[in-house]
Design an enzyme around this catalytic site. Structure first.
Site, PDB file in Angstrom:
ATOM      1  CG  HIS A   1      -1.803  -1.192   1.320  1.00  0.00           C
ATOM      2  ND1 HIS A   1      -1.338  -2.446   1.666  1.00  0.00           N
ATOM      3  CD2 HIS A   1      -3.130  -1.330   1.108  1.00  0.00           C
ATOM      4  CE1 HIS A   1      -2.345  -3.300   1.666  1.00  0.00           C
ATOM      5  NE2 HIS A   1      -3.444  -2.647   1.335  1.00  0.00           N
TER       6      HIS A   1
ATOM      7  CG  HIS B   1      -6.001   1.708  -0.373  1.00  0.00           C
ATOM      8  ND1 HIS B   1      -6.033   2.340   0.850  1.00  0.00           N
ATOM      9  CD2 HIS B   1      -6.159   0.372  -0.108  1.00  0.00           C
ATOM     10  CE1 HIS B   1      -6.200   1.433   1.795  1.00  0.00           C
ATOM     11  NE2 HIS B   1      -6.295   0.243   1.255  1.00  0.00           N
TER      12      HIS B   1
ATOM     13  CD  GLU C   1     -21.606  -6.676  24.124  1.00  0.00           C
ATOM     14  OE1 GLU C   1     -22.540  -7.018  24.874  1.00  0.00           O
ATOM     15  OE2 GLU C   1     -21.722  -5.811  23.223  1.00  0.00           O
TER      16      GLU C   1
ATOM     17  CG  HIS D   1     -29.967 -13.364  25.271  1.00  0.00           C
ATOM     18  ND1 HIS D   1     -30.667 -12.780  24.246  1.00  0.00           N
ATOM     19  CD2 HIS D   1     -29.552 -12.346  26.073  1.00  0.00           C
ATOM     20  CE1 HIS D   1     -30.696 -11.466  24.429  1.00  0.00           C
ATOM     21  NE2 HIS D   1     -30.020 -11.182  25.522  1.00  0.00           N
TER      22      HIS D   1
END
Length: 682
Positions: free
Chosen positions: A28, A262, A426, A488
């Protein structure tokens, strides 16, 4: 404007990077061409580091969150005097080189954290800044600043698009992490297009709303403006800073401002044109002028002086505060004080027992006060995961009462607390925990429900790749959590985590196995550990009648054997199902079946044993084996063998009370005995 030497140094960074990519025919070039000026100014003017000792503890941390620009980082490391050679630079992205495609912690000297998956590095940087703030609040005293450094990150458009960066930035602003400074390479181009296709928000206003201090630099080549922005950032002690630097991807190349710059080499003609455009010799490749190298290598002497001054401060600190100094040194070295686990309880046999999450809470709080490096929290789930450290304060900038400071006379009192509140974040929690561990001086943990480990898989995987000492506490480990239902209830998560190399997962069977599991987790310094715990009560096994819970250290152990002779049948289980197979074994024994019960809390610990020791637990001569686990059966074939069977779950859960679910899904003593009889009848 840059002086002549400054410009030569910047172009050296640019074209070492471009030549690396071109020789590798991979990489890159765009970011190194546009971000070299800001990197140069940071590394030569502000960054505190010692190339001859990359692990010097009070160094500033630099995170290249935009890890695809690794060639720029390697150029900086080589030029400033880290243990990289020009041959290493020329071996970019090749087999066995020190310069892999994306930065890898522990592989290349000076790389603080493994980056590449965008957003992770920025969140790691937040963790590093939290570590510095907590350690400084705990150990610094008036006239004794022994922990005093900054965390810098270079981030890209792609980093700021990723959700994990948003989560982490939101928390960093809330916490007022004034020693966190992010340089945003605002080039308005991503891998496949300009950002006008996907990303039109006002990032400055967004970070203002997060509570950050923001500075805009309109020209990425304006060294004076970059320098002033860094100076202003360092003056903001109560807010992190985002410096938005407007740059041009692939600066000076024929593909400037195009996504084509890029992630692809410029090509020989493109390299030649770029060098000509920026007034750089087209030959030789990998040119490093003598005056440029001498200028960069001043970092060696500067770093030696900085580290020597710190060692003097540490010596004075040791004389004045010997106990704190010894404690800090242990934290830096990753050592546990002798007797750290002396207060961990031994749990008496109890048919009713307790949830392993409850046992875990008692165990954590028994040792936490003796291990000041132990810090962490949950994703807004402390009441459920039972992971609050009682009496050890909350990490928060809000002022605390003097009696809560335990004698600290330092500023930043709120940062003393060891309970981290991540909020419902999380993904960021996992990445921030990685930053805490990578910083050093900390043993971090994070907690949530096992089902939400899916949100955390990228940082858990990266922790394993880096060999970081991070502990994940995942509770509510099966359908037995009950009425919350299939959204869950984890089914495939155990198999998902077991699939990650270099990760140790432990699913203890009862309170005493949980105690041993915590000992293993705390002592396991070279990899992350996952503790998988129950919501529901499980019996505390009678260890006078069965094997010691210390067998957990081996990953799998014989819990009980038939009273006479060898076994006809082996029952294997982990976690809450161990008590089921123990009861089933007793019933089968009454029927005249010779049964061995094996508790297998950790595949990874078991696989680390020599083959003969594994065979002693699971003798090859006994083909009748039944494994029982509240999850998918994937992977258990290696332990049950071609003649064995597996009682698992191959569908999603349901909403109902736990006892109803366990019966409906076949996890009863009757069902296990039936499967065992059928297996023996084959």
């Amino acid at each position: 404007m840059a002086h002549d030497l400054d410009q030569k140094c910047i172009n050296t960074l640019r074209f070492l990077s471009v030549d690396m990519v071109q020789r590798a025919d991979s990489g890159h070039p765009g970011l190194p061409l546009d971000a070299a000026p800001m990197a140069y100014m940071l590394w030569t003017r502000w960054l505190k580091f010692h190339p001859a000792n990359p692990q010097w503890f009070d160094r500033d941390r630099f995170v290249l969150s935009a890890g695809h620009g690794s060639a720029l980082l390697y150029s900086l490391l080589y030029l400033t005097g880290y243990a990289l050679t020009l041959d290493d630079i020329k071996s970019f992205r090749q087999w066995g080189s020190k310069t892999p495609g994306h930065p890898e912690r522990g592989h290349t000297p000076g790389v603080e954290t493994t980056t590449g998956p965008l957003g992770q590095g920025m969140a790691n940087a937040v963790g590093m800044a939290i570590a510095e703030a907590q350690l400084a609040a705990r150990y610094n005293r008036s006239n004794h600043a022994v922990v005093d450094h900054y965390t810098y990150a270079l981030v890209s458009d792609g980093d700021l698009m990723e959700g994990v960066a948003s989560e982490a930035a939101s928390l960093a602003g809330h916490l007022g992490l004034g020693k966190l400074i992010c340089l945003y390479d605002d080039n308005a181009v991503t891998l496949s297009a300009g950002t006008d296709m996907t990303f039109s928000e006002d990032c400055r206003r967004r970070f203002d709303a997060y509570g950050w201090h923001t500075v805009y630099v309109g020209d990425g080549n304006d060294l004076a403006a970059i320098d002033a922005a860094l100076e202003a950032a360092r003056a903001k002690s109560t807010r992190p800073t985002l410096i938005l630097v407007r740059t041009h991807l692939g600066y000076g190349s024929p593909e400037q401002d195009s996504f084509k710059a890029h992630g692809s080499p410029l090509g020989e003609d493109g390299v030649r044109q770029t060098k000509m455009k920026l007034d750089w010799p087209t030959q030789p490749d990998f040119l490093v002028p003598d005056d440029v190298l001498a200028h960069f290598r001043q970092a060696l002497q500067r770093g030696e002086e900085l580290e020597a001054a710190w060692e003097l401060r540490m010596s004075a600190y040791a004389k004045t505060f010997p106990e704190l100094h010894a404690e800090l040194r242990r934290a830096i070295d990753g050592e546990l004080v002798e007797g750290w686990d002396a207060d961990i309880p031994v749990f008496p046999a109890d048919a009713k027992g307790m949830a392993t999450r409850e046992a875990s809470s008692k165990i954590m709080n028994a040792f936490a006060a003796r291990v000041p490096a132990f810090t962490g929290g949950s994703a807004d789930l402390d009441p459920s995961t039972k992971t609050a450290l009682k009496g050890l304060g909350d990490f928060n900038p809000v002022a605390k009462k003097a009696e809560d400071l335990q004698g600290s006379d330092t500023a930043g009192w709120g940062y003393w607390g060891r309970n981290l509140h991540f909020g419902v974040r999380e993904h960021a929690m996992g990445a921030i925990a990685n930053g805490l561990a990578a910083h050093g001086g900390m043993i971090p943990f994070g907690a949530t429900f096992l089902i939400f480990s899916d949100y955390m898989r990228p940082p858990v995987r990266l922790a394993a790749l880096m060999g970081l000492h991070v502990i994940h506490v995942f509770t509510h480990d099966s359908i037995a959590l009950g009425e919350d239902g299939p959204t869950h209830q984890p089914i495939e998560q155990l198999a998902n985590l077991r699939a990650i190399p270099h990760l140790v997962m432990i699913r203890p069977a009862d309170a005493n196995e949980t105690a041993v599991a915590w000992r293993v987790a705390m002592e396991m310094r070279d990899r992350p550990v996952v503790l998988v715990l129950t919501r529901q009560n499980v019996p505390t096994l009678d260890r006078e009648q069965r094997a010691s819970a210390d067998g957990l250290r081996r990953g799998a152990y014989v819990l009980s054997d038939p009273p006479k002779g060898g076994p006809q049948l082996i029952l294997i289980a982990s976690g809450s199902e161990v008590s089921l197979i123990a009861e089933a074994a007793e019933r089968l024994q009454e029927e005249g079946v010779a049964v061995r019960c094996v508790s297998m809390p950790s595949w990874e610990l078991f696989e680390a044993l020599p083959q003969e020791e594994r065979d002693a637990v699971l003798p090859p001569s006994v083909g009748a084996r039944l494994a029982v686990e509240l999850g998918v059966s994937q992977g258990w074939d290696r332990y049950v063998g071609p003649h064995g069977d597996m009682l698992g779950i191959e569908r999603f859960g349901a909403s109902a009370p736990a006892d109803v679910l366990l019966k409906a899904y076949g996890f009863t003593v009757d069902a296990i005995c039936g499967r065992a009889r059928a297996l023996l009848a084959r």
